[in-house]
Design a protein around this motif. Structure first.
Motif, mmCIF file in Angstrom:
data_model
loop_
_atom_site.group_PDB
_atom_site.id
_atom_site.type_symbol
_atom_site.label_atom_id
_atom_site.label_comp_id
_atom_site.label_asym_id
_atom_site.label_seq_id
_atom_site.Cartn_x
_atom_site.Cartn_y
_atom_site.Cartn_z
ATOM 1 N N PHE A 114 13.434 -42.923 -62.798
ATOM 2 C CA PHE A 114 12.445 -42.470 -61.930
ATOM 3 C C PHE A 114 12.150 -43.030 -60.548
ATOM 4 O O PHE A 114 11.794 -44.283 -60.698
ATOM 5 C CB PHE A 114 11.223 -41.952 -62.641
ATOM 6 C CG PHE A 114 11.223 -41.106 -63.791
ATOM 7 C CD1 PHE A 114 11.420 -39.922 -63.669
ATOM 8 C CD2 PHE A 114 11.477 -41.904 -65.196
ATOM 9 C CE1 PHE A 114 11.540 -38.987 -64.878
ATOM 10 C CE2 PHE A 114 11.623 -40.912 -66.193
ATOM 11 C CZ PHE A 114 11.612 -39.687 -66.289
ATOM 12 N N GLN A 115 12.044 -42.261 -59.653
ATOM 13 C CA GLN A 115 11.948 -43.014 -58.297
ATOM 14 C C GLN A 115 10.464 -42.829 -57.892
ATOM 15 O O GLN A 115 9.900 -41.618 -57.837
ATOM 16 C CB GLN A 115 12.719 -42.153 -57.256
ATOM 17 C CG GLN A 115 12.501 -42.703 -55.640
ATOM 18 C CD GLN A 115 13.419 -41.781 -54.699
ATOM 19 O OE1 GLN A 115 14.152 -41.218 -55.126
ATOM 20 N NE2 GLN A 115 12.922 -41.890 -53.618
ATOM 21 N N TYR A 116 9.742 -43.786 -57.601
ATOM 22 C CA TYR A 116 8.348 -43.772 -56.979
ATOM 23 C C TYR A 116 8.298 -43.862 -55.615
ATOM 24 O O TYR A 116 6.946 -43.192 -55.240
ATOM 25 C CB TYR A 116 7.640 -45.222 -57.688
ATOM 26 C CG TYR A 116 7.570 -45.334 -59.164
ATOM 27 C CD1 TYR A 116 7.270 -44.147 -60.029
ATOM 28 C CD2 TYR A 116 8.014 -46.227 -59.850
ATOM 29 C CE1 TYR A 116 7.069 -44.275 -61.372
ATOM 30 C CE2 TYR A 116 7.912 -46.394 -61.195
ATOM 31 C CZ TYR A 116 7.361 -45.379 -61.981
ATOM 32 O OH TYR A 116 7.278 -45.577 -63.125
ATOM 33 N N GLN A 117 9.013 -44.406 -54.832
ATOM 34 C CA GLN A 117 8.840 -44.424 -53.348
ATOM 35 C C GLN A 117 10.168 -43.656 -52.657
ATOM 36 O O GLN A 117 11.127 -43.585 -53.322
ATOM 37 C CB GLN A 117 8.607 -45.859 -52.810
ATOM 38 C CG GLN A 117 7.440 -46.305 -53.490
ATOM 39 C CD GLN A 117 7.516 -48.031 -52.917
ATOM 40 O OE1 GLN A 117 7.780 -48.414 -52.112
ATOM 41 N NE2 GLN A 117 6.663 -48.906 -53.654
ATOM 42 N N SER A 118 9.589 -43.084 -51.471
ATOM 43 C CA SER A 118 10.664 -42.474 -50.655
ATOM 44 C C SER A 118 11.592 -43.567 -49.739
ATOM 45 O O SER A 118 11.364 -44.474 -49.642
ATOM 46 C CB SER A 118 10.148 -41.509 -49.634
ATOM 47 O OG SER A 118 10.966 -41.108 -48.688
ATOM 48 N N PHE A 119 12.875 -43.112 -49.936
ATOM 49 C CA PHE A 119 13.799 -43.972 -49.436
ATOM 50 C C PHE A 119 14.162 -43.448 -47.729
ATOM 51 O O PHE A 119 15.268 -43.890 -47.195
ATOM 52 C CB PHE A 119 15.289 -44.114 -50.119
ATOM 53 C CG PHE A 119 14.902 -44.752 -51.493
ATOM 54 C CD1 PHE A 119 13.990 -46.076 -51.598
ATOM 55 C CD2 PHE A 119 15.404 -44.294 -52.574
ATOM 56 C CE1 PHE A 119 13.877 -46.726 -52.438
ATOM 57 C CE2 PHE A 119 14.994 -44.892 -53.919
ATOM 58 C CZ PHE A 119 14.362 -46.151 -53.929
ATOM 59 N N GLU A 120 13.371 -42.249 -47.545
ATOM 60 C CA GLU A 120 13.678 -41.547 -46.205
ATOM 61 C C GLU A 120 13.654 -42.993 -45.181
ATOM 62 O O GLU A 120 12.754 -43.585 -44.971
ATOM 63 C CB GLU A 120 12.692 -40.613 -45.885
ATOM 64 C CG GLU A 120 13.007 -39.818 -44.705
ATOM 65 C CD GLU A 120 14.213 -38.819 -45.060
ATOM 66 O OE1 GLU A 120 14.960 -38.525 -43.901
ATOM 67 O OE2 GLU A 120 14.326 -38.394 -46.090
ATOM 68 N N GLY A 121 14.667 -42.786 -44.450
ATOM 69 C CA GLY A 121 14.709 -43.553 -43.120
ATOM 70 C C GLY A 121 15.126 -45.143 -43.451
ATOM 71 O O GLY A 121 15.408 -46.112 -42.429
ATOM 72 N N LYS A 122 15.300 -45.367 -44.589
ATOM 73 C CA LYS A 122 15.646 -46.896 -45.239
ATOM 74 C C LYS A 122 17.113 -47.309 -44.779
ATOM 75 O O LYS A 122 17.613 -48.312 -44.626
ATOM 76 C CB LYS A 122 15.511 -47.177 -46.694
ATOM 77 C CG LYS A 122 13.893 -46.914 -47.137
ATOM 78 C CD LYS A 122 13.078 -47.784 -46.462
ATOM 79 C CE LYS A 122 11.306 -48.018 -46.983
ATOM 80 N NZ LYS A 122 10.578 -48.729 -46.142
ATOM 81 N N THR A 123 17.937 -46.231 -45.103
ATOM 82 C CA THR A 123 19.317 -46.178 -44.680
ATOM 83 C C THR A 123 19.596 -45.396 -43.350
ATOM 84 O O THR A 123 19.341 -44.243 -43.670
ATOM 85 C CB THR A 123 20.192 -45.892 -45.633
ATOM 86 O OG1 THR A 123 19.974 -46.741 -46.802
ATOM 87 C CG2 THR A 123 21.925 -46.011 -45.378
ATOM 88 N N PRO A 124 19.970 -45.952 -42.184
ATOM 89 C CA PRO A 124 20.133 -44.943 -40.862
ATOM 90 C C PRO A 124 21.031 -43.705 -41.344
ATOM 91 O O PRO A 124 21.999 -44.207 -41.664
ATOM 92 C CB PRO A 124 20.518 -45.947 -39.814
ATOM 93 C CG PRO A 124 21.078 -46.979 -40.509
ATOM 94 C CD PRO A 124 20.368 -47.251 -41.871
ATOM 95 N N ALA A 125 20.941 -42.435 -40.887
ATOM 96 C CA ALA A 125 21.899 -41.564 -40.992
ATOM 97 C C ALA A 125 22.973 -41.410 -39.918
ATOM 98 O O ALA A 125 23.974 -41.136 -40.154
ATOM 99 C CB ALA A 125 20.882 -40.249 -40.989
#
Length: 399
Positions: free
Chosen positions: A243-254
């Motif tokens: 289960f993921q609790y925090q967003s990883f959006e933007g943590k790894t550049p697209a």
């Protein structure tokens, strides 16, 4: 995680601790009855049913971690069972996890977001850096948008290290991963986080905590590995549920460039670019079939181009191996053609080398040589600001 022959020994220990702490349910019957009633599944209110019958809220996404132990997975079915991401095992006891490439390729093709992990047995900084290099060499070919996890829990190796030594090992791995433009996290169980791992580690790196069937005591994980006996469509047998609790959006550049193993790679929307042209700040670059940024002479669609040491495509006159060549405004080398420069004509032979009034790579008419030529000349307007996905639409190709 099912990573190597130590898997079952570790699981037995962890599960026994979990069961002892949750003494209100039966070891023999609990797993079957709760699995049948939809444990770890999403409920109508958006929460997830936990092993003890309570609800888990605050979940951003549900995912799995897999390795060779799950065998061949039908990835067309997995995302239909509320699985948004997968953490893929990279290394088995004897080397590459035999299902890594199948899992990474097929999961990505079916819309499951990719992360990866390695079960570490590193005891030195050099060992940890080697493990990071191993992982990077694998993940560079796939659209990784989730973290790269360092699984720290091996008793026979890292269990012998002091907290200071283990911190150095973790730092070495995570720094290497971060330098390559990925997002490192640390995987560990509650016991290791309390007793083995220095308290500075969770302050530096997000934590993926493992504790089966009983809620973790570690306060602020970004993910929780909640069960080793989950069931998911498309997978025969047990699989770890996360289960993921925090967003990883933007943590790894697209969209980024990465230096991996002394070579340079380009990514667009997480995808490694291969056999294609890429335009960056008005300059053109070419990525070969392996995704490596090209330098020097390259042949694309039967046209020759020259890329300087930074990978940038050159135009105008250049000197190469003592001969002078002319590259048109779209970058392709002229051959079997007459080239007029500052009103003076020169002949480009079949190899592209210019003959005529040429000396030491400098045109006698005063046209500058390759060290000063206009390397950043623009492309035809049709290419301006447009990203092309394959070599057939790169520089030098007219429509």
């Amino acid at each position: 995680m099912k990573k190597d022959v130590k898997k079952m020994q570790r699981k037995r220990k962890t599960r026994w601790m979990a069961l002892a702490l949750a003494g209100f349910f039966s070891v023999s019957a609990g797993m079957t009855s709760f699995a049948a009633s939809g444990v770890w599944s999403k409920q109508s209110d958006g929460t997830y049913l936990m092993y003890d019958g309570s609800s888990l809220d605050g979940v951003v996404a549900r995912g799995i971690d897999v390795s060779k132990w799950q065998g061949v997975i039908d990835w067309t079915q997995v995302p239909k069972d509320d699985i948004q991401f997968v953490m893929i095992g990279t290394k088995a006891r004897t080397g590459l996890d035999e299902q890594f490439h199948n899992n990474a390729r097929n999961a990505a093709q079916n819309g499951v977001k990719l992360g990866a992990y390695i079960y570490s047995q590193a005891m030195t900084v050099a060992d940890a850096q080697a493990e990071a290099d191993f992982v990077l060499d694998l993940v560079k070919d796939y659209p990784i948008s989730y973290p790269i996890a360092y699984d720290v829990e091996d008793d026979p190796t890292q269990g012998k290290l002091s907290k200071q030594q283990l911190t150095q090992v973790i730092d070495a791995f995570c720094n290497r991963i971060k330098e390559a433009g990925y997002y490192p996290i640390v995987y560990a169980n509650d016991y290791w986080l309390t007793n083995k791992i220095d308290s500075s580690i969770p302050q530096k790196y997000p934590i993926w905590v493992a504790r089966y069937n009983v809620k973790h005591t570690f306060a602020t994980p970004v993910m929780w590995q909640a069960s080793s006996t989950g069931r998911v469509a498309g997978i025969n047998g047990d699989v770890d549920i996360n289960f993921q609790y925090q967003s990883f959006e933007g943590k790894t550049p697209a969209n980024t460039w990465r230096n991996i193993g002394g070579k340079r790679y380009c990514y667009r929307n997480y995808q490694p670019q291969k056999s294609t042209w890429v335009q960056e700040q008005g300059k053109w670059y070419y990525l070969d079939a392996n995704g490596v940024m090209a330098t020097g002479w390259i042949l694309v669609n039967n046209q020759w181009y020259f890329m300087d040491e930074t990978g940038k495509m050159l135009t105008g006159t250049i000197n190469s191996n003592g001969k002078t060549y002319y590259l048109a405004a779209d970058g392709h080398m002229l051959a079997n053609a007459t080239v007029t420069l500052n009103g003076v004509q020169y002949q480009a032979d079949s190899s592209g080398a210019l003959s005529g009034n040429v000396a030491n790579g400098v045109m006698a008419s005063g046209t500058p040589n390759s060290t000063t030529t206009n390397r950043s000349a623009g492309k035809p307007a049709i290419y301006a600001g447009v990203y092309r996905s394959d070599a057939n639409n790169g520089p030098g190709v007219k429509k």
